[in-house]
Design an enzyme around this catalytic site. Structure first.
Site, PDB file in Angstrom:
ATOM      1  N   ASP A 198       0.856  -1.173   0.000  1.00 47.40           N
ATOM      2  CA  ASP A 198       0.000   0.000   0.000  1.00 47.40           C
ATOM      3  C   ASP A 198       0.900   1.232   0.000  1.00 47.40           C
ATOM      4  O   ASP A 198       2.121   1.138   0.169  1.00 47.40           O
ATOM      5  CB  ASP A 198      -0.961  -0.027   1.209  1.00 47.40           C
ATOM      6  CG  ASP A 198      -2.180   0.844   0.958  1.00 47.40           C
ATOM      7  OD1 ASP A 198      -3.212   0.609   1.599  1.00 47.40           O
ATOM      8  OD2 ASP A 198      -2.104   1.750   0.097  1.00 47.40           O
TER       9      ASP A 198
HETATM   10  C1  GLC Z   1      -4.410   4.192  -0.188  1.00 42.00           C
HETATM   11  C2  GLC Z   1      -5.310   3.060   0.255  1.00 42.00           C
HETATM   12  C3  GLC Z   1      -5.448   1.952  -0.747  1.00 42.00           C
HETATM   13  C4  GLC Z   1      -5.358   2.527  -2.156  1.00 42.00           C
HETATM   14  C5  GLC Z   1      -3.949   3.042  -2.325  1.00 42.00           C
HETATM   15  C6  GLC Z   1      -3.726   3.636  -3.715  1.00 42.00           C
HETATM   16  O1  GLC Z   1      -3.603   4.582   0.880  1.00 42.00           O
HETATM   17  O2  GLC Z   1      -5.005   2.462   1.500  1.00 42.00           O
HETATM   18  O3  GLC Z   1      -6.696   1.301  -0.508  1.00 42.00           O
HETATM   19  O4  GLC Z   1      -5.642   1.523  -3.107  1.00 42.00           O
HETATM   20  O5  GLC Z   1      -3.609   4.014  -1.348  1.00 42.00           O
HETATM   21  O6  GLC Z   1      -4.557   4.730  -3.908  1.00 42.00           O
END
Ligand code: GLC
Length: 745
Positions: free
Chosen positions: A262
Site C-alpha cells: 500500500d
Molecule cells: C491508499 C489506500 C489503498 C489505495 C492506495 C492507492 O492509501 O489504503 O486502498 O488503493 O492508497 O490509492
C-alpha cells in the site's frame, strides 16, 4: 510476448532497470490533476521516472496514451508502464459503495457493476484497479467499512469473487477488462480501537476462520494482484510479514500474482519500529515477497546496494520482476501498450444510458428499509416536502469515487421533480440545515453557539413540513466522514441535522420518512422511533436520486439487507452477529446479573446483520430436513467427485407473500455448531437465496447442507469438521430462531 522472450528481456536488463520495474511512482509526478491518495515525502528523480515500472492515479485516454508514448520512448527497453487506479465502486458511472453493494445480497449486482467499471476505466487507459477490498469489517468506528461488503466472511467471499470476475472477465487480453487487486492483505479491518493504520491482534484461528476467507475467494477467482495492508498483524507490519505473505498468501492460497505494497507501507516499517531504516525495510519487504513498492524511494534507493552486498539475492529480485513483466504481458501491453484507451470508446461507454440503468438497479437493490410503520412508504399524498442537506446534494457518491464527476450524479430533488413534475403531486424542497456544524469539523462536534444560519434554515424547513402531507428528511454523513483515515468515536449524524430532525419531528401527526446517506452503520438515537419510515441509502453514487425515488414511489419494493449490524451505542463496537455464546449468555428476559451484559445498553444490534423490510410481508414455514444425520465419512468417501454425490441434507422452508404487493425476500441459512474443539459462533451464514413473489404466492426454498460447510479451524490447527450436534436456521435476518437440529456422525 512468449515466456521465453520475457526471460530474454529480463536477462537483457541491467540490475538498475530490473529494480525500477518494482517501483511505482505517484501519477501526479507525471501528469496534472492525477489523484492523490497518499503522502510522499520525496519526489522521484528523473532517472526513477524514466525507468519506473508503474504509476497510479492517472486516467483519461489522451493523457494515458501520451504518457505511455513518452515513457516507452525514454525507456531503454521500451517496456510499457502499468497504469493503476482506485476504481472501487465506479469510474464515471459510480455504483453504490461496496458496503451498499453487500446489502444487495446479490453477487450479480457486484459482478455487473465491476464489469461496467472495468469497461469505463479501460477506455480511459487504466490497466489495474485497486479493488475489491476484502477486509472483514466489524467496527463501525473505522471509516473504511465503506469500502468493504460488510461483517460476514461468507457474504464478502461471494461479493469479492463476483467483483474479480467482473473486473477481469475471462481473459486480461480482453481490452474491456482490467486486472483486479485484492486488498488489504491482511485483516486491516481488525484495526485496534477502530482507528486506521493501527495494530491488529488476532489469534491464528480467528485470522484463518474469520478474516482470511474473503481474500482467498478473491484469489480463487483469479485476482492478479494483492495489496499489503498498513496494519501490523500481531506486531509485524504486513509489508514485512513473511509468514503472512510467503506461507499463507503464496503457499497456502497458491497466489502467483503481483504483490504490491500500500502507499508508502514499506517505508512506514521504519516508523512502526520494525526496520532500522529504509534499506532494512526494503530488505524485509523483498524477503516477504512484496513485488512493487508504492510511492516511496525504498526500492529505488536501496535494492541495488542490497543485491550488491548479497543481502537480497538477485534470484529473489528476478522472480519479482518476472511477475511484473508477466502481468504486463498478460494485459497485452507489449503488443498494444495503449490497450483499451480511446477517446471515442470512452465517450461511447462512460455514463452511457445502459450503464446508468444498471447503476440505478444497483441503487434500488442496495437500499435497506429499517422502519415502515403503517405502510408509511410508498409515498401516497399530493404534497411532499423533501427537507435536509441531502435533498439537493450532488455529492452522494463516496470519497473513493476519485475519477467520478459529482455533477453527473442525480440528486433527490432532480429525481423527484422528474417523477412528480408530470403528476398532480406538489413537491417542495428545503435545505433545512448545514451538512456539518463546521466544515473543518468532520467529527460529531459539540454544538457551539447556535449556528444562526441553521436557525433560519430550520424555520424555513418547518414551514415546508407543515405545508406538506408527507415529509422526506434527507440526512446523513458528509462525504468526508467515511473512507480512509476517517475513524470516528461518535457515529451519529452531524449536530445541525439532528437539530433539524428534532424540529421537524416535533410537528404533530406528521408522516416523516427519513433517508440516511451513510458510509458506515450509525447510531440513530431516537430517529427510528420518531420516523414513520427509515431507509438506509449508503453512498448510492451516480443514479442515487433515481434509485431512491423508485423505492419511495413504490415502483420498486426495497429488498436490501444490512451488510453490517447497526448498534444502539458506539460503545458496542466492534459488533457482529456471529459472536460466541460465552459461558454466561445474557438471558433474553428476566434477571441478567452475573451474565455477559452492559448495564446501560442491550447486547444485541439495534438492527442486525441481514435485516431489511420489503413493502410486503412474508411468512416462512418451519424448516424441513431431508434427514437428521449427515455422515462425515460418506461425505468424504474416497472417489466422491461432486458435492451432490457426497452425503448431504436438504433443508427447506416454504415462504409465502402474505402482503399486498410483489416483493423480494432474502432467505438466509445460518448454522450453529453446538460444540467444538474451539468454541463456535452462535450462528454463521452459510447460504442465501432471493425469492420474488407476487401477493399470495408461495415458493419452496431449499438449501444443501454438506460436510465441507461444517469445517472450521480446529484445535488441530487445520480446517476440518467434527462430529456432533448442529442447528440449522433459515430466516430473513441473523436473529431468526426458525431452526432444526441435525447431527454430523
Ligand atoms: C491508499 C489506500 C489503498 C489505495 C492506495 C492507492 O492509501 O489504503 O486502498 O488503493 O492508497 O490509492
Amino acid at each position: 510476448m512468449k515466456k521465453t522472450d520475457l526471460k530474454n528481456l529480463l536477462n537483457d536488463m541491467s540490475l538498475e532497470e530490473k529494480i525500477m520495474q518494482l517501483v511505482q511512482i505517484p501519477g501526479y509526478e507525471l501528469e496534472q490533476d492525477a489523484a492523490v491518495t497518499g503522502l510522499s515525502d520525496k519526489a522521484s528523480s528523473d532517472r526513477v521516472k524514466k525507468l519506473a515500472g508503474s504509476t497510479l492515479g492517472v486516467w483519461g485516454a489522451e493523457k494515458a496514451i501520451a504518457l505511455q508514448k513518452r515513457h516507452m520512448k525514454n525507456h531503454p527497453h521500451h517496456i510499457p508502464l502499468l497504469l493503476m487506479l482506485d476504481v472501487i465502486h465506479g469510474h464515471k458511472t459510480v455504483f453504490p459503495c461496496p458496503l451498499g453493494q453487500g446489502a444487495t445480497f446479490d453477487p450479480e449486482v457486484a459482478r455487473k457493476g465491476a464489469e461496467i467499471q472495468a469497461k469505463e476505466a479501460a477506455s480511459e487507459g487504466v490497466h489495474v484497479t485497486f479493488s475489491p477490498m476484502a477486509d472483514l469489517s466489524r467496527d463501525a468506528r473505522w471509516g473504511r467499512v465503506l469500502e468493504s461488503t460488510g461483517e460476514d466472511k461468507f457474504l464478502n467471499g461471494k461479493m469479492i469473487s463476483a467483483m474479480v470476475e467482473g473486473y477481469q472477465g475471462k481473459s486480461l487480453k480482453d481490452k474491456e477488462h482490467v486486472a483486479s487487486c485484492i486488498k488489504h492483505f491482511a485483516a486491516y479491518g481488525g484495526a485496534e480501537a477502530g482507528r486506521d493504520y493501527t495494530n491488529v491482534e488476532l489469534s491464528e484461528h480467528t485470522l484463518r476462520e474469520q478474516y482470511l476467507p474473503a481474500y482467498e475467494e478473491g484469489i480463487k477467482a483469479g485476482a492478479r494482484l494483492v495489496m499489503t495492508s498498513f496494519n501490523t498483524l500481531n506486531g509485524i507490519p504486513s509489508s514485512g510479514n513473511k509468514y503472512l505473505m510467503r506461507d499463507i498468501l503464496r503457499k497456502d492460497m497458491k497466489f502467483k500474482g503481483v504483490l504490491i505494497s500500500d502507499w508508502a507501507a514499506i517505508a512506514e516499517m521504519v516508523s512502526w519500529g520494525f526496520a532500522e531504516d529504509m534499506k532494512e525495510a526494503s530488505r524485509l519487504a523483498m524477503e516477504a515477497g512484496v513485488d512493487i513498492d508504492m510511492c516511496t524511494a525504498c526500492y529505488s534507493g536501496n535494492l541495488k546496494a542490497l543485491v550488491k552486498e548479497g543481502k537480497v539475492s538477485e534470484k529473489l529480485l528476478d522472480e519479482a520482476v518476472m511477475r511484473v513483466l508477466e502481468l504486463k504481458n498478460d494485459l497485452g501491453l507489449f503488443e498494444d501498450p495503449f490497450r483499451g484507451a480511446s477517446v471515442e470508446k470512452s465517450l461511447e461507454v462512460c455514463l452511457c444510458d445502459e450503464h446508468r440503468k444498471v447503476a440505478r438497479d444497483a441503487v434500488r437493490k442496495s437500499l435497506v428499509l429499517l422502519e415502515n410503520k403503517d405502510n408509511a412508504l410508498p409515498l401516497s399524498s399530493k404534497k411532499v416536502a423533501f427537507i435536509g442537506p441531502y435533498a439537493d446534494e450532488k455529492k452522494i457518491h463516496s470519497s473513493w469515487a476519485i475519477s467520478g464527476n459529482p455533477d453527473t450524479n442525480v440528486t433527490i430533488k432532480e429525481a423527484a421533480e422528474e417523477l412528480f413534475g408530470k403528476s398532480d403531486v406538489k413537491v417542495k424542497f428545503a435545505k433545512g440545515c448545514n451538512m456539518l456544524l463546521d466544515k473543518t469539523d468532520l467529527g460529531y462536534g459539540v454544538a457551539k453557539e447556535k449556528d444562526k444560519d441553521n436557525k433560519a434554515l430550520i424555520e424555513e424547513a418547518v414551514k415546508a413540513a407543515k405545508w406538506a402531507d408527507e415529509v422526506v428528511l434527507c440526512l446523513g454523513e458528509e462525504i468526508g466522514q467515511s473512507g480512509e483515515s476517517t475513524s470516528r468515536v461518535d457515529i451519529r449524524i452531524p449536530v445541525p441535522q439532528k437539530e433539524l430532525f428534532d424540529a421537524v419531528s416535533a410537528i404533530k401527526n406528521k408522516k416523516i420518512v427519513t433517508l440516511i446517506f451513510n458510509g458506515r452503520p450509525l447510531v440513530l438515537d431516537d430517529i427510528p422511533e420518531k420516523s414513520s419510515a427509515l431507509l438506509i441509502c449508503w453512498r448510492p453514487g451516480t443514479e442515487g436520486g433515481h434509485g431512491i425515488l423508485d423505492v419511495l414511489s413504490g415502483a420498486y419494493s426495497p429488498s436490501g439487507k444490512l451488510s453490517m449490524s447497526f448498534p444502539y451505542a458506539v460503545g458496542q463496537e466492534p459488533l457482529h452477529y456471529d459472536h460466541y455464546n460465552t459461558g454466561r449468555p445474557k438471558p433474553l428476559e428476566g434477571a441478567s446479573i452475573f451474565s455477559s451484559r452492559y448495564l446501560d445498553c442491550p447486547n444485541e444490534a439495534r438492527y442486525p446483520f441481514g435485516y431489511g423490510l420489503t413493502y410486503s410481508k412474508f411468512e416462512v414455514s418451519g424448516i424441513k430436513l431431508s434427514k437428521k444425520k449427515l455422515s462425515k465419512d460418506a461425505a468424504v468417501a474416497k472417489g466422491v467427485k461432486k458435492a451432490s454425490e457426497a452425503d448431504h441434507i436438504k433443508a427447506s422452508v416454504t415462504v409465502k407473500n402474505i402482503g399486498d404487493v410483489t416483493a423480494t425476500e432474502t432467505l438466509q441459512l445460518y448454522i450453529r455448531d453446538i460444540s467444538g474443539s474451539r468454541v463456535r459462533p452462535v450462528k454463521e451464514l452459510k447460504g442465501f437465496e432471493k425469492v420474488t413473489l407476487a401477493s399470495g404466492k408461495s415458493a419452496k426454498v431449499t438449501f444443501t447442507i454438506d460436510e465441507p460447510m461444517l469445517r472450521f479451524f480446529t484445535i488441530n490447527n487445520k480446517f476440518e469438521s467434527e462430529p456432533g450436534r448442529f442447528t440449522a436456521f433459515i430466516g430473513t435476518d441473523s436473529e431468526t430462531d426458525n431452526s432444526a437440529e441435525f447431527e454430523l456422525v
